[in-house]
Design a protein around this motif. Structure first.
Motif, PDB file in Angstrom:
ATOM      1  N   ILE A 187     -43.182  22.159 -17.431  1.00 47.07           N
ATOM      2  CA  ILE A 187     -42.526  21.603 -16.470  1.00 47.07           C
ATOM      3  C   ILE A 187     -41.221  22.113 -15.835  1.00 47.07           C
ATOM      4  CG2 ILE A 187     -41.480  19.348 -15.998  1.00 47.07           C
ATOM      5  CD1 ILE A 187     -43.726  18.093 -17.340  1.00 47.07           C
ATOM      6  N   PRO A 188     -40.382  22.512 -16.689  1.00 53.13           N
ATOM      7  CA  PRO A 188     -39.023  23.087 -16.195  1.00 53.13           C
ATOM      8  C   PRO A 188     -39.457  24.550 -15.316  1.00 53.13           C
ATOM      9  CG  PRO A 188     -38.708  22.615 -18.519  1.00 53.13           C
ATOM     10  CD  PRO A 188     -40.162  22.366 -18.118  1.00 53.13           C
ATOM     11  N   ARG A 189     -40.321  25.533 -15.808  1.00 51.07           N
ATOM     12  CA  ARG A 189     -40.726  26.532 -15.000  1.00 51.07           C
ATOM     13  C   ARG A 189     -41.265  26.164 -13.623  1.00 51.07           C
ATOM     14  NH1 ARG A 189     -41.418  31.436 -17.725  1.00 51.07           N
ATOM     15  NH2 ARG A 189     -41.078  31.147 -20.199  1.00 51.07           N
ATOM     16  N   THR A 190     -42.092  24.947 -13.694  1.00 52.21           N
ATOM     17  CA  THR A 190     -42.753  24.502 -12.576  1.00 52.21           C
ATOM     18  C   THR A 190     -41.330  24.015 -11.484  1.00 52.21           C
ATOM     19  OG1 THR A 190     -44.666  23.987 -13.447  1.00 52.21           O
ATOM     20  CG2 THR A 190     -44.307  22.947 -11.324  1.00 52.21           C
ATOM     21  N   ARG A 191     -40.574  23.546 -11.988  1.00 45.18           N
ATOM     22  CA  ARG A 191     -39.556  22.923 -11.012  1.00 45.18           C
ATOM     23  C   ARG A 191     -38.714  24.246 -10.645  1.00 45.18           C
ATOM     24  NH1 ARG A 191     -37.457  18.252 -15.320  1.00 45.18           N
ATOM     25  NH2 ARG A 191     -38.242  16.618 -14.236  1.00 45.18           N
ATOM     26  N   ALA A 192     -38.484  25.012 -11.602  1.00 42.68           N
ATOM     27  CA  ALA A 192     -37.724  26.286 -11.166  1.00 42.68           C
ATOM     28  C   ALA A 192     -38.308  27.029  -9.901  1.00 42.68           C
ATOM     29  CB  ALA A 192     -37.561  27.466 -12.643  1.00 42.68           C
ATOM     30  N   ALA A 193     -39.586  27.156 -10.111  1.00 42.20           N
ATOM     31  CA  ALA A 193     -40.367  27.713  -9.075  1.00 42.20           C
ATOM     32  C   ALA A 193     -40.121  27.374  -7.712  1.00 42.20           C
ATOM     33  CB  ALA A 193     -41.919  27.950  -9.326  1.00 42.20           C
ATOM     34  N   GLN A 194     -39.986  25.712  -7.712  1.00 42.05           N
ATOM     35  CA  GLN A 194     -39.898  25.171  -6.551  1.00 42.05           C
ATOM     36  C   GLN A 194     -38.558  25.010  -5.964  1.00 42.05           C
ATOM     37  OE1 GLN A 194     -41.697  21.368  -7.659  1.00 42.05           O
ATOM     38  NE2 GLN A 194     -43.814  22.212  -7.704  1.00 42.05           N
ATOM     39  N   ALA A 195     -37.481  25.352  -6.965  1.00 40.93           N
ATOM     40  CA  ALA A 195     -36.310  25.042  -6.587  1.00 40.93           C
ATOM     41  C   ALA A 195     -35.481  26.012  -5.346  1.00 40.93           C
ATOM     42  CB  ALA A 195     -35.277  25.373  -7.649  1.00 40.93           C
ATOM     43  N   GLN A 253     -35.080  30.007 -10.695  1.00 41.17           N
ATOM     44  CA  GLN A 253     -36.028  30.875 -11.004  1.00 41.17           C
ATOM     45  C   GLN A 253     -35.694  32.101 -11.881  1.00 41.17           C
ATOM     46  OE1 GLN A 253     -37.362  31.734  -6.801  1.00 41.17           O
ATOM     47  NE2 GLN A 253     -37.087  29.687  -6.462  1.00 41.17           N
ATOM     48  N   ILE A 254     -34.590  32.574 -11.824  1.00 44.09           N
ATOM     49  CA  ILE A 254     -34.245  33.738 -12.737  1.00 44.09           C
ATOM     50  C   ILE A 254     -33.637  33.427 -13.981  1.00 44.09           C
ATOM     51  CG2 ILE A 254     -32.350  35.379 -12.923  1.00 44.09           C
ATOM     52  CD1 ILE A 254     -32.036  35.416  -9.706  1.00 44.09           C
ATOM     53  N   GLY A 255     -33.233  32.125 -14.150  1.00 43.76           N
ATOM     54  CA  GLY A 255     -32.514  31.791 -15.310  1.00 43.76           C
ATOM     55  C   GLY A 255     -31.169  32.334 -15.814  1.00 43.76           C
ATOM     56  N   THR A 256     -30.432  31.580 -16.765  1.00 40.81           N
ATOM     57  CA  THR A 256     -29.036  32.128 -16.965  1.00 40.81           C
ATOM     58  C   THR A 256     -29.174  32.546 -18.288  1.00 40.81           C
ATOM     59  OG1 THR A 256     -28.606  29.930 -18.160  1.00 40.81           O
ATOM     60  CG2 THR A 256     -28.205  29.756 -15.497  1.00 40.81           C
ATOM     61  N   ALA A 257     -27.770  33.229 -18.595  1.00 45.50           N
ATOM     62  CA  ALA A 257     -27.649  33.711 -19.997  1.00 45.50           C
ATOM     63  C   ALA A 257     -27.886  32.574 -21.105  1.00 45.50           C
ATOM     64  CB  ALA A 257     -26.257  34.413 -19.987  1.00 45.50           C
ATOM     65  N   GLY A 283     -35.172  24.586 -15.256  1.00 38.89           N
ATOM     66  CA  GLY A 283     -35.652  26.140 -15.477  1.00 38.89           C
ATOM     67  C   GLY A 283     -34.811  26.457 -16.619  1.00 38.89           C
ATOM     68  N   GLN A 284     -34.675  27.859 -16.835  1.00 39.22           N
ATOM     69  CA  GLN A 284     -34.168  28.260 -18.174  1.00 39.22           C
ATOM     70  C   GLN A 284     -32.694  28.269 -17.931  1.00 39.22           C
ATOM     71  OE1 GLN A 284     -36.392  31.864 -18.897  1.00 39.22           O
ATOM     72  NE2 GLN A 284     -37.994  30.579 -20.177  1.00 39.22           N
ATOM     73  N   ILE A 285     -32.163  27.076 -18.074  1.00 37.63           N
ATOM     74  CA  ILE A 285     -30.633  26.937 -17.909  1.00 37.63           C
ATOM     75  C   ILE A 285     -29.806  26.587 -19.238  1.00 37.63           C
ATOM     76  CG2 ILE A 285     -28.825  25.752 -16.667  1.00 37.63           C
ATOM     77  CD1 ILE A 285     -30.828  27.416 -14.828  1.00 37.63           C
ATOM     78  N   SER A 286     -28.914  27.206 -19.439  1.00 39.51           N
ATOM     79  CA  SER A 286     -27.950  27.256 -20.600  1.00 39.51           C
ATOM     80  C   SER A 286     -27.101  25.885 -20.562  1.00 39.51           C
ATOM     81  CB  SER A 286     -27.262  28.232 -21.024  1.00 39.51           C
ATOM     82  OG  SER A 286     -26.371  28.605 -20.391  1.00 39.51           O
ATOM     83  N   ILE A 287     -26.516  25.335 -21.645  1.00 43.31           N
ATOM     84  CA  ILE A 287     -25.696  24.141 -21.724  1.00 43.31           C
ATOM     85  C   ILE A 287     -24.304  24.844 -20.846  1.00 43.31           C
ATOM     86  CG2 ILE A 287     -24.028  23.060 -23.111  1.00 43.31           C
ATOM     87  CD1 ILE A 287     -26.913  21.848 -22.848  1.00 43.31           C
ATOM     88  N   ASP A 288     -24.056  25.891 -21.442  1.00 34.89           N
ATOM     89  CA  ASP A 288     -22.903  26.784 -20.890  1.00 34.89           C
ATOM     90  C   ASP A 288     -22.808  26.794 -19.267  1.00 34.89           C
ATOM     91  OD1 ASP A 288     -21.751  26.794 -23.538  1.00 34.89           O
ATOM     92  OD2 ASP A 288     -22.385  28.947 -23.780  1.00 34.89           O
ATOM     93  N   ALA A 289     -23.729  27.151 -18.745  1.00 37.70           N
ATOM     94  CA  ALA A 289     -24.147  27.171 -17.078  1.00 37.70           C
ATOM     95  C   ALA A 289     -23.802  25.770 -16.481  1.00 37.70           C
ATOM     96  CB  ALA A 289     -25.340  28.073 -17.025  1.00 37.70           C
TER      97      ALA A 289
END
Length: 206
Positions: A49-57, A63-67, A177-183
């Motif tokens: 689900i997060p990957r699908t949301r990222a693709a639509q963002a 879509q790239i993701g964060t550290a 998406g692949q988002i970190s807490i720090d970001a």
């Protein structure tokens, strides 16, 4: 429905794994009903689900993701497991064994030495120990260290769980998406200006 194909993968060390457009499922792996339900929830809710949301963002960073975004996504998956009462003593023991295996690998243990230690010192069966060690040594040759992704699971679980307990509304960004807490502090103002987080798609596979 979610734009993922389900593919059976005989050589998969994990029960399942989610890629860009595929959810891989291990073949011929004995497991309990709880294992199946937990794995389905883990892969769909925390990864697909997060990957699908990222693709639509609209923002490319999703879509790239964060550290460390991929690390905190695994931590969030364990938070979801805890919420759904899937963190049983058996599951906790499995996660602890993986962590110990990576620590031993990082300390110079070879594959067979790691398996022997898991059996003799931590009372795993040989089969359990081999599966745990396989995860630690992925990408290696058994003599030198592998990827060792399991080193981040427990740390990320605690980090994400503690953060969401204090700031539950951040979950909408974390699961986009692949988002970190720090970001999150950096990304949040742009997200709120652009649009609210989309509701999750129906939890089916297309």
């Amino acid at each position: 429905c979610l734009p993922f194909a389900v593919v059976v993968q005989p050589s998969l060390a994990a029960l399942a794994a989610t890629g860009e457009r595929h959810i891989l499922i291990a073949a011929n792996r004995p497991c309990t009903r709880d294992d199946v339900e937990r794995t389905v929830m883990h892969e769909i809710e925390a990864h697909a689900i997060p990957r699908t949301r990222a693709a639509q963002a609209r923002l490319a960073i999703f879509q790239i993701g964060t550290a460390r975004g991929i690390d905190d996504q695994e931590g969030f998956a364990l938070v979801l497991e805890e919420r759904s009462n899937f963190l049983s003593p058996k599951r906790k023991r499995e996660l602890a064994a993986r962590h110990l295996a990576v620590e031993a690998m990082d300390g110079g243990a070879r594959f067979h030495e790691n398996v022997e230690a898991l059996v003799k010192e931590h009372d795993l069966t040989v089969r359990e120990a081999v599966l745990v060690a396989e995860r630690a040594y992925r990408g290696g040759d058994g003599m030198t260290p592998g990827l060792g992704r399991e080193r981040i699971y427990l740390e990320a679980f605690l980090r994400v769980g503690e953060h969401l307990a204090k700031k539950p509304t951040d979950e909408g960004i974390l699961t986009s998406g692949q988002i970190s807490i720090d970001a999150i502090p950096t990304i949040a103002p742009f997200v709120r200006r652009a649009r609210a987080t989309e509701p999750p798609p129906a939890a089916g596979l297309g």
